[in-house]
Motif scaffolding. Structure first.
Motif, PDB file in Angstrom:
ATOM      1  N   LEU A   1     -43.320 -23.149   3.938  1.00  0.00           N
ATOM      2  CA  LEU A   1     -42.991 -24.515   4.327  1.00  0.00           C
ATOM      3  C   LEU A   1     -41.769 -25.014   3.562  1.00  0.00           C
ATOM      4  O   LEU A   1     -40.928 -25.718   4.110  1.00  0.00           O
ATOM      5  CB  LEU A   1     -44.181 -25.444   4.072  1.00  0.00           C
ATOM      6  N   LEU A   2     -41.660 -24.627   2.307  1.00  0.00           N
ATOM      7  CA  LEU A   2     -40.479 -25.023   1.544  1.00  0.00           C
ATOM      8  C   LEU A   2     -39.229 -24.358   2.122  1.00  0.00           C
ATOM      9  O   LEU A   2     -38.162 -24.990   2.197  1.00  0.00           O
ATOM     10  CB  LEU A   2     -40.640 -24.659   0.067  1.00  0.00           C
ATOM     11  N   GLY A   3     -39.334 -23.109   2.516  1.00  0.00           N
ATOM     12  CA  GLY A   3     -38.203 -22.425   3.154  1.00  0.00           C
ATOM     13  C   GLY A   3     -37.806 -23.110   4.454  1.00  0.00           C
ATOM     14  O   GLY A   3     -36.627 -23.304   4.760  1.00  0.00           O
ATOM     15  N   ARG A   4     -38.890 -23.452   5.199  1.00  0.00           N
ATOM     16  CA  ARG A   4     -38.603 -24.159   6.451  1.00  0.00           C
ATOM     17  C   ARG A   4     -37.985 -25.518   6.155  1.00  0.00           C
ATOM     18  O   ARG A   4     -37.080 -25.971   6.869  1.00  0.00           O
ATOM     19  CB  ARG A   4     -39.905 -24.296   7.225  1.00  0.00           C
TER      20      ARG A   4
ATOM     21  N   SER B   1     -43.191 -32.425   6.302  1.00  0.00           N
ATOM     22  CA  SER B   1     -43.841 -33.297   5.325  1.00  0.00           C
ATOM     23  C   SER B   1     -45.357 -33.298   5.543  1.00  0.00           C
ATOM     24  O   SER B   1     -46.148 -33.212   4.582  1.00  0.00           O
ATOM     25  CB  SER B   1     -43.320 -34.711   5.433  1.00  0.00           C
ATOM     26  N   GLN B   2     -45.766 -33.380   6.802  1.00  0.00           N
ATOM     27  CA  GLN B   2     -47.203 -33.368   7.085  1.00  0.00           C
ATOM     28  C   GLN B   2     -47.808 -32.018   6.702  1.00  0.00           C
ATOM     29  O   GLN B   2     -48.938 -31.923   6.205  1.00  0.00           O
ATOM     30  CB  GLN B   2     -47.461 -33.662   8.563  1.00  0.00           C
ATOM     31  N   GLY B   3     -47.017 -30.967   6.947  1.00  0.00           N
ATOM     32  CA  GLY B   3     -47.500 -29.624   6.574  1.00  0.00           C
ATOM     33  C   GLY B   3     -47.690 -29.519   5.084  1.00  0.00           C
ATOM     34  O   GLY B   3     -48.658 -28.922   4.603  1.00  0.00           O
ATOM     35  N   LEU B   4     -46.735 -30.076   4.326  1.00  0.00           N
ATOM     36  CA  LEU B   4     -46.851 -30.052   2.870  1.00  0.00           C
ATOM     37  C   LEU B   4     -48.079 -30.828   2.429  1.00  0.00           C
ATOM     38  O   LEU B   4     -48.817 -30.398   1.522  1.00  0.00           O
ATOM     39  CB  LEU B   4     -45.587 -30.633   2.228  1.00  0.00           C
ATOM     40  N   LEU B   5     -48.299 -31.983   3.041  1.00  0.00           N
ATOM     41  CA  LEU B   5     -49.466 -32.783   2.685  1.00  0.00           C
ATOM     42  C   LEU B   5     -50.762 -32.029   3.013  1.00  0.00           C
ATOM     43  O   LEU B   5     -51.729 -32.060   2.254  1.00  0.00           O
ATOM     44  CB  LEU B   5     -49.436 -34.120   3.423  1.00  0.00           C
TER      45      LEU B   5
ATOM     46  N   ARG C   1     -38.060 -35.290  13.470  1.00  0.00           N
ATOM     47  CA  ARG C   1     -39.415 -34.853  13.822  1.00  0.00           C
ATOM     48  C   ARG C   1     -39.802 -33.604  13.034  1.00  0.00           C
ATOM     49  O   ARG C   1     -40.926 -33.464  12.548  1.00  0.00           O
ATOM     50  CB  ARG C   1     -39.500 -34.571  15.321  1.00  0.00           C
ATOM     51  N   ASP C   2     -38.806 -32.697  12.931  1.00  0.00           N
ATOM     52  CA  ASP C   2     -39.067 -31.475  12.166  1.00  0.00           C
ATOM     53  C   ASP C   2     -39.363 -31.812  10.717  1.00  0.00           C
ATOM     54  O   ASP C   2     -40.264 -31.234  10.086  1.00  0.00           O
ATOM     55  CB  ASP C   2     -37.864 -30.535  12.251  1.00  0.00           C
TER      56      ASP C   2
ATOM     57  N   ALA D   1     -48.242 -18.990  -0.580  1.00  0.00           N
ATOM     58  CA  ALA D   1     -47.386 -18.375   0.433  1.00  0.00           C
ATOM     59  C   ALA D   1     -47.053 -19.381   1.530  1.00  0.00           C
ATOM     60  O   ALA D   1     -45.911 -19.478   2.000  1.00  0.00           O
ATOM     61  CB  ALA D   1     -48.062 -17.151   1.034  1.00  0.00           C
ATOM     62  N   GLN D   2     -48.114 -20.083   1.873  1.00  0.00           N
ATOM     63  CA  GLN D   2     -47.876 -21.070   2.916  1.00  0.00           C
ATOM     64  C   GLN D   2     -46.945 -22.156   2.389  1.00  0.00           C
ATOM     65  O   GLN D   2     -46.097 -22.676   3.097  1.00  0.00           O
ATOM     66  CB  GLN D   2     -49.226 -21.661   3.359  1.00  0.00           C
ATOM     67  N   GLN D   3     -47.066 -22.466   1.141  1.00  0.00           N
ATOM     68  CA  GLN D   3     -46.217 -23.479   0.542  1.00  0.00           C
ATOM     69  C   GLN D   3     -44.773 -22.993   0.493  1.00  0.00           C
ATOM     70  O   GLN D   3     -43.857 -23.752   0.796  1.00  0.00           O
ATOM     71  CB  GLN D   3     -46.737 -23.790  -0.871  1.00  0.00           C
TER      72      GLN D   3
END
Length: 197
Positions: free
Chosen positions: A30-33, A11-15, A5-6, A25-27
């Motif tokens: 999200l990549l760190g996460r 993946s949805q966040g990246l999209l 789920r995470d 920064a947000q990218q």
């Protein structure tokens, strides 16, 4: 399941980042996460694999224990059958020994009865002997005084032998009872008796 789920959320966040054209920064965040989630997924996978190995090792130990217990049970069954066979043999031997003991007890009782009977007979013979022997000795002495014949008791059966000590001369007596009649022998012996007293 939570890890998937995470990953889906990431993946949805990246999209959405790509779609919304958000900031770098947000990218990165999200990549760190995403990296954290992958690390967590790998750790979880390693943990699951470790637990699976441990479970397999435990199952193998349990299976080996069951095999050992089954083998031991077979050995115990074999030993039990041997003990039962020995018990049967011991029971048969005990029955045989009991029968032998009973037979020997009966034999002992019969021997005791025979011994008691022999003692009674010996007592009767002793009583008869104390009465008969003196009278037999008296009769033998009387016969000698009347007939003056010393008998040879060691001669062969069927032979009458002795020495007649008459008034003047000793005369041998030798008669074969198998060839002479009892009347002849009786008459001959009475003829040796001196009629003068």
């Amino acid at each position: 399941m939570a890890a998937f789920r995470d990953i889906e959320e990431v993946s949805q966040g990246l999209l959405s980042l790509l779609g919304a054209n958000r900031a770098e920064a947000q990218q990165r965040r999200l990549l760190g996460r995403h990296e954290q989630l992958l690390e967590r997924l790998l750790e979880t996978q390693d943990g699951v694999e470790q637990r699976l190995r441990e479970t397999l090792a435990e199952e193998k130990e349990v299976a080996q224990s069951l095999l050992d217990m089954k083998e031991r049970t077979c050995q115990v069954d074999t030993e039990l059958q041997q003990l039962e066979a020995e018990l049967r043999r011991a029971g048969e031997e005990d029955a045989h020994l009991q029968a032998s003991l009973l037979y020997l007890t009966r034999e002992l009782w019969e021997l005791g009865e025979m011994e008691a009977d022999l003692k009674r007979q010996e007592k009767d013979v002793n009583e008869d002997t104390t009465i008969t022997i003196p009278s037999a000795v008296y009769v033998a002495q009387l016969y000698y005084r009347v007939s003056k014949v010393e008998w040879d008791y060691e001669c062969e059966p069927g032979t009458i032998r002795g020495i007649h000590r008459g008034p003047s001369v000793a005369q041998p007596v030798h008669l074969d009872s198998t060839q002479l009649s009892k009347k002849f022998i009786s008459d001959y012996l009475w003829s040796l008796v001196d009629t003068e007293w």
